[in-house]
Design a protein around this motif. Structure first.
Motif, mmCIF file in Angstrom:
data_model
loop_
_atom_site.group_PDB
_atom_site.id
_atom_site.type_symbol
_atom_site.label_atom_id
_atom_site.label_comp_id
_atom_site.label_asym_id
_atom_site.label_seq_id
_atom_site.Cartn_x
_atom_site.Cartn_y
_atom_site.Cartn_z
ATOM 1 N N MET A 180 -3.635 3.936 -0.446
ATOM 2 C CA MET A 180 -3.904 3.537 -1.828
ATOM 3 C C MET A 180 -3.417 2.103 -2.001
ATOM 4 O O MET A 180 -2.341 1.747 -1.545
ATOM 5 C CB MET A 180 -3.161 4.452 -2.804
ATOM 6 C CG MET A 180 -3.645 5.893 -2.789
ATOM 7 S SD MET A 180 -2.692 6.959 -3.887
ATOM 8 C CE MET A 180 -3.286 6.397 -5.486
ATOM 9 N N GLY A 181 -4.205 1.308 -2.681
ATOM 10 C CA GLY A 181 -3.811 -0.068 -2.909
ATOM 11 C C GLY A 181 -4.993 -0.983 -2.728
ATOM 12 O O GLY A 181 -6.130 -0.517 -2.580
ATOM 13 N N TYR A 211 -1.494 -3.271 -3.887
ATOM 14 C CA TYR A 211 -0.629 -3.532 -5.035
ATOM 15 C C TYR A 211 0.097 -4.843 -4.796
ATOM 16 O O TYR A 211 0.333 -5.237 -3.659
ATOM 17 C CB TYR A 211 0.376 -2.386 -5.221
ATOM 18 C CG TYR A 211 -0.300 -1.087 -5.508
ATOM 19 C CD1 TYR A 211 -0.676 -0.742 -6.789
ATOM 20 C CD2 TYR A 211 -0.591 -0.192 -4.479
ATOM 21 C CE1 TYR A 211 -1.325 0.462 -7.056
ATOM 22 C CE2 TYR A 211 -1.238 1.009 -4.729
ATOM 23 C CZ TYR A 211 -1.595 1.321 -6.016
ATOM 24 O OH TYR A 211 -2.246 2.496 -6.276
ATOM 25 N N VAL A 216 5.571 3.506 1.700
ATOM 26 C CA VAL A 216 5.040 2.248 1.198
ATOM 27 C C VAL A 216 5.050 1.279 2.363
ATOM 28 O O VAL A 216 6.040 1.153 3.074
ATOM 29 C CB VAL A 216 5.904 1.710 0.035
ATOM 30 C CG1 VAL A 216 5.463 0.326 -0.372
ATOM 31 C CG2 VAL A 216 5.861 2.675 -1.139
ATOM 32 N N GLU A 273 5.129 -1.268 -7.399
ATOM 33 C CA GLU A 273 3.835 -0.752 -7.848
ATOM 34 C C GLU A 273 3.265 0.236 -6.838
ATOM 35 O O GLU A 273 2.727 1.280 -7.214
ATOM 36 C CB GLU A 273 2.838 -1.897 -8.055
ATOM 37 C CG GLU A 273 3.132 -2.761 -9.261
ATOM 38 C CD GLU A 273 2.203 -3.950 -9.355
ATOM 39 O OE1 GLU A 273 1.496 -4.272 -8.379
ATOM 40 O OE2 GLU A 273 2.171 -4.575 -10.425
ATOM 41 N N ALA A 274 3.372 -0.082 -5.565
ATOM 42 C CA ALA A 274 2.862 0.810 -4.522
ATOM 43 C C ALA A 274 3.637 2.127 -4.505
ATOM 44 O O ALA A 274 3.059 3.191 -4.318
ATOM 45 C CB ALA A 274 2.939 0.127 -3.154
ATOM 46 N N THR A 277 -0.729 8.216 1.408
ATOM 47 C CA THR A 277 -0.639 9.553 0.813
ATOM 48 C C THR A 277 -0.262 10.624 1.828
ATOM 49 O O THR A 277 0.225 11.684 1.440
ATOM 50 C CB THR A 277 -1.965 9.943 0.145
ATOM 51 O OG1 THR A 277 -3.014 9.910 1.114
ATOM 52 C CG2 THR A 277 -2.300 8.991 -0.996
ATOM 53 N N THR A 330 0.621 6.260 -11.168
ATOM 54 C CA THR A 330 -0.364 5.394 -11.802
ATOM 55 C C THR A 330 -1.742 6.046 -11.786
ATOM 56 O O THR A 330 -2.454 6.038 -12.802
ATOM 57 C CB THR A 330 -0.417 4.025 -11.084
ATOM 58 O OG1 THR A 330 0.880 3.420 -11.165
ATOM 59 C CG2 THR A 330 -1.458 3.111 -11.696
ATOM 60 N N ALA A 331 -2.109 6.636 -10.665
ATOM 61 C CA ALA A 331 -3.406 7.307 -10.557
ATOM 62 C C ALA A 331 -3.488 8.502 -11.509
ATOM 63 O O ALA A 331 -4.504 8.710 -12.179
ATOM 64 C CB ALA A 331 -3.652 7.755 -9.123
ATOM 65 N N TYR A 382 0.840 -1.195 0.000
ATOM 66 C CA TYR A 382 0.000 0.000 0.000
ATOM 67 C C TYR A 382 0.879 1.250 0.000
ATOM 68 O O TYR A 382 2.027 1.214 0.426
ATOM 69 C CB TYR A 382 -0.908 0.027 1.239
ATOM 70 C CG TYR A 382 -1.880 -1.114 1.272
ATOM 71 C CD1 TYR A 382 -3.163 -0.969 0.754
ATOM 72 C CD2 TYR A 382 -1.519 -2.351 1.786
ATOM 73 C CE1 TYR A 382 -4.062 -2.032 0.764
ATOM 74 C CE2 TYR A 382 -2.411 -3.412 1.789
ATOM 75 C CZ TYR A 382 -3.672 -3.241 1.285
ATOM 76 O OH TYR A 382 -4.556 -4.286 1.282
ATOM 77 N N PHE A 383 0.291 2.350 -0.475
ATOM 78 C CA PHE A 383 0.953 3.656 -0.439
ATOM 79 C C PHE A 383 0.147 4.567 0.456
ATOM 80 O O PHE A 383 -1.066 4.686 0.300
ATOM 81 C CB PHE A 383 1.054 4.252 -1.847
ATOM 82 C CG PHE A 383 1.720 5.590 -1.865
ATOM 83 C CD1 PHE A 383 3.096 5.689 -1.779
ATOM 84 C CD2 PHE A 383 0.974 6.752 -1.957
ATOM 85 C CE1 PHE A 383 3.713 6.940 -1.777
ATOM 86 C CE2 PHE A 383 1.572 7.996 -1.952
ATOM 87 C CZ PHE A 383 2.955 8.076 -1.863
ATOM 88 N N ALA A 438 2.213 4.624 -6.942
ATOM 89 C CA ALA A 438 0.754 4.741 -6.866
ATOM 90 C C ALA A 438 0.247 6.085 -7.386
ATOM 91 O O ALA A 438 -0.731 6.134 -8.140
ATOM 92 C CB ALA A 438 0.278 4.518 -5.434
#
Length: 60
Positions: free
Chosen positions: A26-27, A29, A14, A34-35, A9, A41-42, A6-7, A38
């Motif tokens: 966020m996640g 992942y 991470v 990937e996290a 914010t 990617t968003a 997860y990330f 984030a």
């Protein structure tokens, strides 16, 4: 099963597993990498959705 990534914010960190509140998480992942990306990617997904709206739905 291993905890997913997860990330956060608020902190920019991470984490593995659901650490902290959902409001800033966020996640999930599959990977730490990937996290870590984030927000990028968003942003990319938002740009693609905006382009779709403009092109397919005729919105400005």
């Amino acid at each position: 099963m291993t905890d997913r990534w997860y990330f956060d914010t608020e902190t920019g960190e991470v984490t593995q597993g659901q650490v902290g509140g959902w409001e800033s998480r966020m996640g999930p992942y599959d990977t730490r990498e990937e996290a870590a990306h984030a927000l990028e990617t968003a942003r990319k997904r938002n740009e693609e959705a905006d382009a779709y709206d403009r092109n397919e739905l005729g919105e400005d």
